[in-house]
Scaffold this active site. Structure first.
Site, mmCIF file in Angstrom:
data_model
loop_
_atom_site.group_PDB
_atom_site.id
_atom_site.type_symbol
_atom_site.label_atom_id
_atom_site.label_comp_id
_atom_site.label_asym_id
_atom_site.label_seq_id
_atom_site.Cartn_x
_atom_site.Cartn_y
_atom_site.Cartn_z
ATOM 1 N N ARG A 12 8.299 2.437 1.294
ATOM 2 C CA ARG A 12 8.377 2.748 2.739
ATOM 3 C C ARG A 12 9.319 1.793 3.475
ATOM 4 O O ARG A 12 9.063 1.406 4.619
ATOM 5 C CB ARG A 12 6.995 2.686 3.386
ATOM 6 C CG ARG A 12 6.028 3.757 2.923
ATOM 7 C CD ARG A 12 6.510 5.159 3.311
ATOM 8 N NE ARG A 12 5.443 6.147 3.243
ATOM 9 C CZ ARG A 12 5.108 6.842 2.160
ATOM 10 N NH1 ARG A 12 5.769 6.645 1.036
ATOM 11 N NH2 ARG A 12 4.141 7.728 2.206
ATOM 12 N N SER A 36 0.567 9.644 7.461
ATOM 13 C CA SER A 36 -0.054 8.323 7.297
ATOM 14 C C SER A 36 0.319 7.459 8.488
ATOM 15 O O SER A 36 1.504 7.221 8.724
ATOM 16 C CB SER A 36 0.470 7.626 6.045
ATOM 17 O OG SER A 36 0.140 8.337 4.900
ATOM 18 N N GLU A 41 2.782 2.451 9.749
ATOM 19 C CA GLU A 41 3.966 2.991 9.094
ATOM 20 C C GLU A 41 4.809 3.725 10.129
ATOM 21 O O GLU A 41 6.029 3.814 10.026
ATOM 22 C CB GLU A 41 3.504 3.973 8.000
ATOM 23 C CG GLU A 41 4.605 4.462 7.113
ATOM 24 C CD GLU A 41 4.380 5.880 6.689
ATOM 25 O OE1 GLU A 41 5.038 6.776 7.253
ATOM 26 O OE2 GLU A 41 3.552 6.104 5.797
HETATM 27 N N1 EPU Z 1 -8.972 7.230 -0.129
HETATM 28 C C1 EPU Z 1 -10.264 7.144 0.326
HETATM 29 N N2 EPU Z 1 -10.560 7.643 1.568
HETATM 30 C C2 EPU Z 1 -9.618 8.232 2.350
HETATM 31 C C3 EPU Z 1 -8.285 8.318 1.892
HETATM 32 C C4 EPU Z 1 -7.974 7.807 0.648
HETATM 33 O O1 EPU Z 1 -11.154 6.625 -0.335
HETATM 34 O O2 EPU Z 1 -9.945 8.662 3.455
HETATM 35 C C5 EPU Z 1 -8.652 6.719 -1.463
HETATM 36 C C6 EPU Z 1 -8.308 7.875 -2.386
HETATM 37 O O3 EPU Z 1 -9.449 8.389 -3.000
HETATM 38 C C7 EPU Z 1 -7.398 7.222 -3.383
HETATM 39 C C8 EPU Z 1 -6.656 6.185 -2.564
HETATM 40 O O4 EPU Z 1 -7.468 5.944 -1.413
HETATM 41 O O5 EPU Z 1 -8.116 6.560 -4.381
HETATM 42 C C9 EPU Z 1 -5.285 6.640 -2.185
HETATM 43 O O6 EPU Z 1 -5.338 7.797 -1.374
HETATM 44 P P1 EPU Z 1 -4.336 9.052 -1.547
HETATM 45 O O7 EPU Z 1 -4.185 9.411 -2.962
HETATM 46 O O8 EPU Z 1 -4.773 10.087 -0.570
HETATM 47 O O9 EPU Z 1 -2.882 8.532 -1.173
HETATM 48 P P2 EPU Z 1 -2.483 7.435 -0.164
HETATM 49 O O10 EPU Z 1 -2.080 6.196 -0.881
HETATM 50 O O11 EPU Z 1 -3.565 7.297 0.796
HETATM 51 C C10 EPU Z 1 0.062 8.001 -0.020
HETATM 52 C C11 EPU Z 1 1.077 8.232 1.063
HETATM 53 C C12 EPU Z 1 1.005 9.662 1.582
HETATM 54 C C13 EPU Z 1 1.204 10.606 0.415
HETATM 55 C C14 EPU Z 1 0.110 10.312 -0.626
HETATM 56 C C15 EPU Z 1 0.252 11.160 -1.858
HETATM 57 C C16 EPU Z 1 1.316 6.068 2.143
HETATM 58 C C17 EPU Z 1 1.042 5.253 3.355
HETATM 59 N N3 EPU Z 1 0.848 7.305 2.153
HETATM 60 O O12 EPU Z 1 -1.218 8.096 0.563
HETATM 61 O O13 EPU Z 1 2.084 9.814 2.501
HETATM 62 O O14 EPU Z 1 1.143 11.960 0.820
HETATM 63 O O15 EPU Z 1 0.217 8.944 -1.048
HETATM 64 O O16 EPU Z 1 1.232 10.639 -2.682
HETATM 65 O O17 EPU Z 1 1.957 5.573 1.209
HETATM 66 C C18 EPU Z 1 2.810 9.924 4.766
HETATM 67 O O18 EPU Z 1 3.547 8.991 4.505
HETATM 68 O O19 EPU Z 1 2.750 10.448 5.913
HETATM 69 C C19 EPU Z 1 1.910 10.418 3.730
HETATM 70 C C20 EPU Z 1 1.012 11.368 3.987
#
Ligand code: EPU
Length: 335
Positions: A163, A235, A331
């Site tokens: 990012r 995000s 972000e």
């Molecule tokens: N999790 C929770 N509770 C929640 C959300 C997430 O426990 O409410 C846990 C999930 O179970 C998982 C971990 O946190 O173990 C990571 O969550 P997730 O896989 O949903 O991905 P993320 O790291 O939260 C990132 C990007 C997203 C992208 C997803 C999928 C960032 C800040 N965000 O989210 O990007 O879609 O991966 O690859 O890096 C965006 O930038 O707008 C965006 C949506």
């Protein structure tokens, strides 16, 4: 070139915050930037507004918003294994992904349905499902508002990271991105390592480009609110990167905490998990709230100001810090 003054921003930001900009200038051809910045009333304070998907206006914007509208996609080079396209900044990111998938080109499919414009994609090196824009970006074309020159940067010169890029650092407030070259592969190269993607793709009959695109779109639609219905900017927070010792100490107390390798000696934590476990998922504060299906996303239930969102963001940051001692940072660009 089109110019508007005292322009409403509600339809131009995905949070649907009801603010105004003193001036907006749309440019179609990058050469128009020469004129815009050479004029007597050249913008002193300006900001590039792409699709408005990663921005939070916290008040009236007193400067000039520069909005690219060029929508061309042109093939620049081709060989047996790859194709390079030049895509103008105003193209919708997902239209570019669809263009690639329809032509059997690999590399963009995991980034399906990310809202925003192509010009914004290098700035924060958009990413999802184990892929990042930097994996396919070959070169970024820009107008340098300091030298008033048009120039370009290679992938290496963009200093891409999670990012992050040179456009958020040295070139912040200086470069206006006008086009991006992407190199796509003609050879099948599915990237299904992330979370539940592989299962979703298998259930659609295997790893074709179309199936991967559909699977990514389905997962995103199930977790992320539709900005047309509920204002949000994806995000709101970045996943924090902490010293490995900090991650290890937290893992000792919270063995189920997700964490991923980052640069040497550091680990990336999941902000969504931290917010969720800090008890803030679904938390509502007046007209704003933490999305109940993805804690990383802050939503506007209608009528929120940028200040309302910032107050909620501060409450979320405090709750996470109080429970885990970890600071999470936005972000989204706050103006
Ligand atoms: N999790 C929770 N509770 C929640 C959300 C997430 O426990 O409410 C846990 C999930 O179970 C998982 C971990 O946190 O173990 C990571 O969550 P997730 O896989 O949903 O991905 P993320 O790291 O939260 C990132 C990007 C997203 C992208 C997803 C999928 C960032 C800040 N965000 O989210 O990007 O879609 O991966 O690859 O890096 C965006 O930038 O707008 C965006 C949506």
């Amino acid at each position: 070139m089109k110019e508007y003054t005292n322009h409403p921003l509600r339809a131009l930001n995905s949070f649907h915050v009801d603010e105004y900009a003193a001036r907006i200038i749309e440019f179609d051809n990058p050469d128009e930037l020469d004129t815009i910045f050479a004029r007597e009333n050249a913008p002193e304070q300006w900001y590039t507004l792409g699709g408005g998907n990663n921005i939070l206006f916290t008040g009236r914007y007193e400067g000039t918003l520069i909005h690219p509208t060029g929508r061309g996609i042109e093939v620049m080079a081709e060989d047996d294994s790859s194709l390079t396209i030049r895509v103008e900044a105003g193209v919708e990111w997902d239209d570019m992904v669809a263009w690639c998938v329809e032509r059997g080109l690999w590399g963009a499919e995991n980034l399906s349905l990310i809202p925003g414009s192509v010009g914004a994609s290098p700035v924060q090196n958009i990413g999802a499902y184990g892929a990042e824009a930097k994996d396919i970006i070959e070169r970024v074309y820009l107008f340098d508002t300091h030298t008033l020159q048009h120039c370009s940067l290679s992938n290496d010169e963009c200093h891409f990271a999670y990012r992050d890029s040179i456009f958020k650092r040295e070139l912040r407030g200086r470069a206006i991105i006008t086009a991006v070259d992407f190199k796509l592969s003609k050879i099948a190269s599915p990237n299904l390592g992330y979370g539940d993607l592989s299962r979703e793709v298998e259930s659609r009959g295997g790893a074709t480009l179309q199936n991967i695109r559909e699977a990514v779109c389905a997962i995103r639609r199930s977790k992320l609110p539709d900005t047309a219905i509920l204002g949000n900017a994806g995000s709101f927070f970045k996943n924090p990167i902490v010293e490995s010792s900090v991650a290890d100490a937290l893992l000792a107390s919270y063995p189920d905490m997700p964490s991923y390798p980052a640069t040497e000696g550091r680990r990336k934590l999941a902000a969504g998990w931290l917010i969720d476990r800090a008890g803030m998922k679904g938390h509502r504060q007046g007209s704003v709230g933490v999305h109940d299906r993805q804690a990383l996303v802050l939503v506007n239930f209608g009528g929120a100001t940028g200040g309302d969102v910032m107050a909620l963001a501060a409450a979320v940051q405090e709750a996470v810090y109080a429970k885990f001692g970890v600071r999470i940072e936005p972000e989204v660009n706050v103006l």
